[in-house]
Design a protein around this motif. Structure first.
Motif, short mmCIF file in Angstrom:
data_model
loop_
_atom_site.label_atom_id
_atom_site.label_comp_id
_atom_site.label_asym_id
_atom_site.label_seq_id
_atom_site.Cartn_x
_atom_site.Cartn_y
_atom_site.Cartn_z
N VAL A 3 0.90 -1.09 -0.03
CA VAL A 3 -0.04 -0.08 0.04
C VAL A 3 0.85 1.19 0.06
CG1 VAL A 3 -1.83 1.06 1.28
CG2 VAL A 3 -1.74 -1.12 1.22
N PRO A 4 0.55 2.09 -0.85
CA PRO A 4 1.51 3.40 -0.89
C PRO A 4 1.10 4.23 0.27
CG PRO A 4 0.15 3.19 -2.82
CD PRO A 4 -0.34 2.32 -1.95
N THR A 5 1.90 5.04 1.10
CA THR A 5 1.90 5.69 2.25
C THR A 5 2.20 7.39 1.89
OG1 THR A 5 4.43 5.57 2.54
CG2 THR A 5 3.04 4.12 3.85
N ARG A 6 2.52 7.50 0.82
CA ARG A 6 2.50 9.02 0.10
C ARG A 6 2.84 8.89 -1.53
NH1 ARG A 6 7.82 10.01 -1.29
NH2 ARG A 6 9.40 8.92 -0.07
N LEU A 7 3.00 9.88 -2.07
CA LEU A 7 3.07 10.03 -3.56
C LEU A 7 4.68 9.80 -3.67
CD1 LEU A 7 1.10 13.34 -4.77
CD2 LEU A 7 0.68 10.77 -4.96
N PRO A 8 4.95 9.00 -4.83
CA PRO A 8 6.57 9.11 -4.98
C PRO A 8 6.95 10.18 -5.31
CG PRO A 8 5.14 8.15 -6.84
CD PRO A 8 4.13 8.42 -5.83
N LEU A 9 8.42 10.17 -5.24
CA LEU A 9 9.12 11.37 -5.89
C LEU A 9 9.40 11.32 -7.17
CD1 LEU A 9 11.56 11.89 -3.12
CD2 LEU A 9 9.70 13.23 -3.38
N VAL A 10 9.35 12.28 -7.99
CA VAL A 10 9.75 12.47 -9.45
C VAL A 10 11.12 12.62 -9.75
CG1 VAL A 10 9.20 13.86 -11.47
CG2 VAL A 10 7.47 13.25 -9.74
N ARG A 11 11.74 11.65 -10.35
CA ARG A 11 13.23 11.75 -10.82
C ARG A 11 13.33 12.53 -12.24
NH1 ARG A 11 15.72 5.76 -10.42
NH2 ARG A 11 17.50 7.13 -10.80
N ARG A 12 13.95 13.85 -11.95
CA ARG A 12 14.23 14.74 -12.91
C ARG A 12 15.04 15.76 -12.40
NH1 ARG A 12 9.58 18.28 -16.22
NH2 ARG A 12 10.96 19.88 -17.09
N ARG A 13 16.02 15.99 -13.46
CA ARG A 13 17.19 16.90 -13.12
C ARG A 13 16.61 18.26 -13.06
NH1 ARG A 13 22.31 15.91 -12.82
NH2 ARG A 13 23.94 17.58 -12.88
N CYS A 14 16.95 18.87 -11.81
CA CYS A 14 16.54 20.50 -11.46
C CYS A 14 17.61 21.32 -12.28
CB CYS A 14 16.56 20.78 -10.26
SG CYS A 14 16.23 22.53 -9.79
N HIS A 15 17.19 22.21 -12.84
CA HIS A 15 18.03 23.23 -13.82
C HIS A 15 18.84 24.19 -12.77
CE1 HIS A 15 17.02 21.28 -17.62
NE2 HIS A 15 15.52 21.31 -17.43
N ALA A 16 18.21 24.64 -11.77
CA ALA A 16 18.51 25.55 -10.83
C ALA A 16 19.58 25.15 -10.08
CB ALA A 16 17.35 26.12 -10.08
N CYS A 17 19.62 23.77 -9.42
CA CYS A 17 20.38 23.16 -8.24
C CYS A 17 21.23 22.05 -8.59
CB CYS A 17 19.79 23.48 -7.12
SG CYS A 17 18.65 21.86 -6.79
N ALA A 18 20.72 21.37 -9.71
CA ALA A 18 21.08 20.07 -10.34
C ALA A 18 20.85 19.08 -9.29
CB ALA A 18 22.91 19.96 -10.34
N SER A 19 19.54 19.01 -8.61
CA SER A 19 19.25 17.94 -7.75
C SER A 19 18.57 17.14 -8.78
CB SER A 19 18.14 18.57 -6.70
OG SER A 19 17.45 17.57 -6.03
N GLU A 20 18.12 15.93 -8.36
CA GLU A 20 17.38 14.85 -9.05
C GLU A 20 15.71 14.47 -8.56
OE1 GLU A 20 20.07 11.94 -10.06
OE2 GLU A 20 21.37 13.01 -11.44
N ARG A 21 15.61 15.16 -7.53
CA ARG A 21 14.19 14.68 -7.21
C ARG A 21 13.37 15.92 -7.10
NH1 ARG A 21 16.62 10.91 -7.85
NH2 ARG A 21 16.83 8.95 -6.89
N PHE A 22 11.99 15.45 -7.34
CA PHE A 22 10.98 16.88 -7.35
C PHE A 22 9.75 16.15 -6.69
CE2 PHE A 22 13.43 18.66 -10.64
CZ PHE A 22 12.95 20.07 -10.50
N ARG A 23 9.07 17.05 -6.06
CA ARG A 23 7.81 16.41 -5.27
C ARG A 23 6.66 17.08 -5.77
NH1 ARG A 23 9.54 17.95 -0.83
NH2 ARG A 23 10.00 15.60 -0.05
N ALA A 24 5.73 16.26 -6.03
CA ALA A 24 4.36 16.65 -6.72
C ALA A 24 3.76 17.55 -5.77
CB ALA A 24 3.62 15.80 -7.32
N SER A 25 3.13 18.83 -6.19
CA SER A 25 2.75 19.78 -5.27
C SER A 25 1.16 19.41 -5.26
CB SER A 25 2.87 20.98 -5.96
OG SER A 25 2.05 21.38 -7.17
N GLY A 26 0.41 18.67 -6.13
CA GLY A 26 -0.87 18.49 -6.18
C GLY A 26 -1.73 19.57 -6.86
N LYS A 27 -0.91 20.47 -7.39
CA LYS A 27 -1.79 21.70 -8.23
C LYS A 27 -1.50 21.57 -9.76
CE LYS A 27 -1.15 24.84 -4.21
NZ LYS A 27 -0.87 26.11 -3.74
N PHE A 28 -2.46 22.04 -10.27
CA PHE A 28 -2.65 22.08 -11.91
C PHE A 28 -2.59 23.39 -12.32
CE2 PHE A 28 -3.99 17.74 -10.48
CZ PHE A 28 -3.26 16.92 -11.36
N ARG A 29 -1.93 23.61 -13.48
CA ARG A 29 -2.28 24.75 -14.27
C ARG A 29 -2.70 24.64 -15.54
NH1 ARG A 29 2.82 28.58 -14.49
NH2 ARG A 29 2.33 28.50 -12.37
#
Length: 230
Positions: A3-29
């Motif tokens: 069973v999931p306990t939370r949303l998974p992290l998104v593996r994608r490279r950040c252009h600002a700090c070179a991090s490789e993890r994003f968290r979905a905010s739950g908001k849409f545009r």
């Protein structure tokens, strides 16, 4: 059941700090341009907070989009976020992968049946979570991970699917406990069978020596004794 306990992290490279993890905010545009509509899921970098847009709809005609989907996008439906992250088409379009580490738990329910000699177990995943079957079996059956891998190699844990690598779908396996060692003792010790006459005494005993083997050593001892009496 996994069973999931939370949303998974998104593996994608950040252009600002070179991090490789994003968290979905739950908001849409949502952006409508005449008869065309675009929609994105917003994700935040786990290090610097930079916002990234994951494409959900791209240059779609308004009439081709289901009204229910549009309503969920406008209301930032949290369930829609989980559905889109697990949608292979969305992941391919945005060239992302999911990180499920520490985002799920194993619910075994009643586990008293695991004491049987032969156990048939079905594992159900409520989401497409890539998990290692050996880890699930070890955690659910209370066995060390190395022991589970050894039992798989020896054929005491069998399944219709390969238990090596990762799986993201339901599977079943059979555990044959009849051949499992119930406990282990120190080298040179044997297990006594039957009830122990004294509960304070350990059930492991050191076997007594049977003395020299007949023929060679016993005759040499007797010969030495006769020579001493002479």
């Amino acid at each position: 059941m996994v069973v999931p306990t939370r949303l998974p992290l998104v593996r994608r490279r950040c252009h600002a700090c070179a991090s490789e993890r994003f968290r979905a905010s739950g908001k849409f545009r949502v952006n409508a341009n005449h008869k065309l509509i675009d929609a994105w899921l917003l994700a935040l970098c786990t290090v610097c907070g930079e916002t990234a847009k994951l494409t959900v709809l791209e240059r779609m005609t308004v009439r081709s989009v289901r009204p229910e989907l549009l309503d969920r996008l406008h209301h930032n439906d949290p369930g829609l976020t989980a559905e889109l992250l697990q949608d292979p088409a969305v992941r391919r379009r945005n060239r992302i992968a999911l990180d499920w580490d520490n985002a799920w738990r194993l619910d075994t329910g009643r586990s008293d049946h695991l004491d049987r000699e032969v156990v048939d177990v079905s594992v159900r995943l409520t989401a497409r979570i890539p998990v290692r079957p050996a880890r699930l079996i070890a955690e659910g059956c209370g066995l060390p991970r190395a022991e589970v891998e050894r039992l798989i190699t020896e054929g005491r844990i069998v399944s219709a699917v390969a238990l090596s690598g990762r799986l993201s779908s339901n599977f079943a396996f059979t555990l044959k406990r009849s051949a499992l060692p119930r406990t282990t003792g120190l080298p040179g010790m044997v297990r006594r069978t039957g009830p122990s006459p004294d509960p304070r005494r350990p059930r492991w005993t050191v076997p007594r020596s049977r003395g020299p083997s007949p023929g060679s050593s016993r005759r040499s001892w007797a010969g030495a004794s006769r020579r001493g009496r002479r």
